[in-house]
Design an enzyme around this catalytic site. Structure first.
Site, PDB file in Angstrom:
ATOM      1  NE  ARG A 251     -85.289 -19.863  33.439  1.00 61.65           N
ATOM      2  CZ  ARG A 251     -85.488 -20.475  34.629  1.00 61.65           C
ATOM      3  NH1 ARG A 251     -86.706 -20.594  35.110  1.00 61.65           N
ATOM      4  NH2 ARG A 251     -84.468 -20.947  35.318  1.00 61.65           N
TER       5      ARG A 251
ATOM      6  CE1 TYR B  78    -102.556 -18.614  13.559  1.00 60.15           C
ATOM      7  CE2 TYR B  78    -101.872 -18.914  15.837  1.00 60.15           C
ATOM      8  CZ  TYR B  78    -101.587 -18.954  14.484  1.00 60.15           C
ATOM      9  OH  TYR B  78    -100.344 -19.315  14.054  1.00 60.15           O
TER      10      TYR B  78
ATOM     11  CG  ASP C 183    -106.427 -13.287  19.863  1.00 56.20           C
ATOM     12  OD1 ASP C 183    -105.969 -12.184  19.520  1.00 56.20           O
ATOM     13  OD2 ASP C 183    -105.886 -14.366  19.543  1.00 56.20           O
TER      14      ASP C 183
ATOM     15  CE  LYS D 106     -99.746 -13.027  13.414  1.00 56.60           C
ATOM     16  NZ  LYS D 106     -99.317 -13.875  14.545  1.00 56.60           N
TER      17      LYS D 106
END
Length: 430
Positions: free
Chosen positions: A91, A145, A210, A235
Site C-alpha cells: 500500500r 468528464y 485533465d 484510456k
C-alpha cells in the site's frame, strides 16, 4: 517532434528495487518522445540482465531491522517521500508500479507521478490533499468528464465548486480556493482551453489539467503552467481496454502528499496493472498518431455529410471525434456493427457512445446542455482499424438514424433522452 529535457539526479524519479537508485539515472542529452516512451522506466533492466520489466506481486517485504524500518516509516509520514531501499508494504509502494510512474513523469515533463487504482481515485486524492490544507473550494470549467463533474458538484469530499468559463477564473478565486480544474480537449465536446492563459489566471492556485484525451503525445500541460496533470490511465496510456488506472504527474512536493493520501485511503494500483500501463506507454506515440490520422479523415467526412448537423474535432488533433446527428442518435448506436457501442475510450478498437445517456447522464440535464453536451451528441473514440471499414460502418448506421421531420425539432432532444435519472449521491455513471 518535441523532446524532453534531460534530468539530473536531483529531479529524476528514484524508484529502485535492486538496492541502488537507478530508474532515473542522469542522461547526457535529451531523448525524443518516441524513444522516451519505449525506454523510460526501463533504464536499469540491461544492467540487471533483464529485457522485459519484472512484475513484483508481493504485498509485503521482509526486514530484519525493525528500528531502521521504523525510521523509514517515520520519514514517509513526514514528507511522503519514497523510502530508500526495498519496499515496505504494497500500500506504500510497489516497484512495478514505480516504473510506470517514472515513465509517465518523463513523458509529461514532470518531476514525479503518482499512480492510483483509477482516474477517479487519482482525482479524489488531489481533492483530499487540498482539503487537508483547509482549501476545499474548487474553480472548474465545464465540460468535464461526467464523474469528475459529479464528484465536485455533489460535495462528496466536502468540497465546494464554482463553475465558470475560462475568462472568469481569476474572479472566481477565493482565499480558500485550493484548485482550478480544466479538461482540454474536454469530454465529450472536445472543447479546448488556452492552458497557458488559464494557468496565468490561477495565480498561486494549482491548476489541474485533465490530459486524458490529448496524452503527452499531443500536449504537455506542465509546460504551459499546470502544476498537476491528470490521466485516466485506463484510456490511451493502457490503450487496449484491459486495465484500470489513474495517475497524476506533478512536482515532487505534491507527489509526497498524494502518496500519503494513497497510503491512507488504499487506492493503490495493482502491480499487474502497472506492468500493463508501462507496456502501453511504449506504443503510445504510434497508436495516438495513427488513430489521429484516421479520426481527422472521419471528421472531414462527417462534416460533409448532410445527416450530421455538427462535428467537433480539436485543433490539436487527436483520436476523439464528437458529432451531432440530425436524426436519432440512439439509432446510430444500435446500427453499428464493426464499431463497439461501449463506454470508455482510447482503445485499439473504435468505440461509440451517447454521452447524455451514459458518461454524462449523472450531470444535471440543464447544466449538461449548457456545457454543449446536447442530446444528439455522439462521442467516437477512433481506434486502429482501416478508415474505409470504419466509414462504411458509420455510413450504414447513419442511414438508419432517420431525419427529423420539419416542425418536429422542438422538444425532440427531450424525447431522445432516457428517463430522468434519480438523484445520486456517492454513485457515478461510467
Amino acid at each position: 517532434m518535441f523532446t524532453l529535457p534531460s534530468m539530473d539526479s536531483t529531479v529524476a524519479s528514484t524508484h529502485a528495487y535492486d538496492g541502488v537508485r537507478t530508474y532515473g539515472a542522469p542522461r547526457a542529452r535529451a531523448r525524443a518522445l518516441a524513444t522516451e516512451a519505449v525506454h523510460a522506466g526501463r533504464d536499469d533492466l540491461a544492467g540487471q540482465g533483464l529485457h522485459a520489466p519484472p512484475i513484483d506481486l508481493s504485498t509485503t517485504y521482509p526486514s530484519y531491522d525493525s528500528r531502521a524500518e521504523a525510521a523509514r516509516i517515520d520519514a514517509f509520514a513526514a514528507t511522503g517521500a519514497e523510502p530508500d531501499g526495498p519496499p515496505v508494504y504494497g500500500r506504500l509502494g510497489n516497484p512495478t508500479v514505480a516504473r510506470f510512474e517514472t515513465a509517465l513523469a518523463r513523458l509529461e515533463g514532470a518531476e514525479s507521478a503518482v499512480a492510483f487504482a483509477s482516474g477517479m481515485a487519482a482525482l479524489t486524492a488531489v481533492l483530499l490533499a487540498r482539503a487537508s490544507a483547509g482549501l476545499r473550494h474548487v474553480v472548474a470549467v465545464r465540460p468535464l468528464y461526467g464523474c469528475s463533474d459529479h464528484l465536485l458538484t455533489a460535495g462528496l469530499l466536502g468540497s465546494e465548486v464554482t463553475w465558470t468559463d475560462p475568462a472568469g477564473i481569476a474572479d472566481a478565486l477565493r482565499p480558500d480556493t485550493g484548485l482550478v480544474m480544466v479538461e482540454s480537449p474536454a469530454n465529450p465536446t472536445l472543447a479546448e482551453v488556452d492552458l497557458r492563459a488559464v494557468a496565468h489566471a490561477c495565480g498561486s492556485v494549482p491548476l489541474l489539467a485533465d490530459n486524458t484525451f490529448a496524452t503527452p503525445v499531443l500536449q504537455r500541460p506542465a509546460e504551459q503552467g499546470a502544476r498537476l496533470v491528470l490521466h485516466s490511465a485506463t484510456k490511451y496510456l493502457g490503450g487496449h481496454g484491459d486495465v484500470l488506472g489513474g495517475v497524476v504527474a506533478c512536482d515532487e512536493e505534491f507527489a509526497g502528499q498524494l502518496r500519503q493520501i494513497r497510503f491512507a485511503t488504499g487506492g493503490v494500483l495493482h502491480p499487474l496493472a502497472g506492468y500493463l500501463l508501462l507496456r502501453g506507454l511504449a506504443t503510445l506515440p504510434v497508436r495516438v498518431r495513427a488513430a489521429s490520422a484516421t479520426a481527422a479523415e472521419l471528421a472531414r467526412r462527417l462534416a460533409a455529410d448532410p445527416r450530421v448537423a455538427r462535428v467537433h474535432y480539436p485543433r490539436i488533433g487527436g483520436a476523439m471525434v464528437a458529432f451531432e446527428v440530425d436524426g436519432d442518435p440512439h439509432a446510430v448506436i444500435a446500427g453499428v456493427r464493426l464499431i463497439t457501442p461501449a463506454v470508455s475510450l482510447g482503445s485499439v478498437d473504435t468505440l461509440i457512445q451517447h454521452p447524455a445517456s451514459i458518461s454524462h447522464r449523472i450531470v444535471d440535464a440543464a447544466e449538461r446542455r449548457g456545457a454543449g453536451v446536447s442530446d444528439r451528441l455522439l462521442r467516437l473514440s477512433v481506434g486502429l482499424e482501416d478508415v474505409e471499414d470504419l466509414w462504411g460502418d458509420l455510413d450504414a448506421a447513419l442511414d438508419g438514424s432517420g431525419p427529423v421531420r420539419e416542425g418536429e425539432a422542438e422538444g425532440r432532444d427531450e424525447r431522445l433522452g432516457a428517463p430522468a435519472p434519480r438523484p445520486l449521491r456517492g454513485t457515478a455513471a461510467v
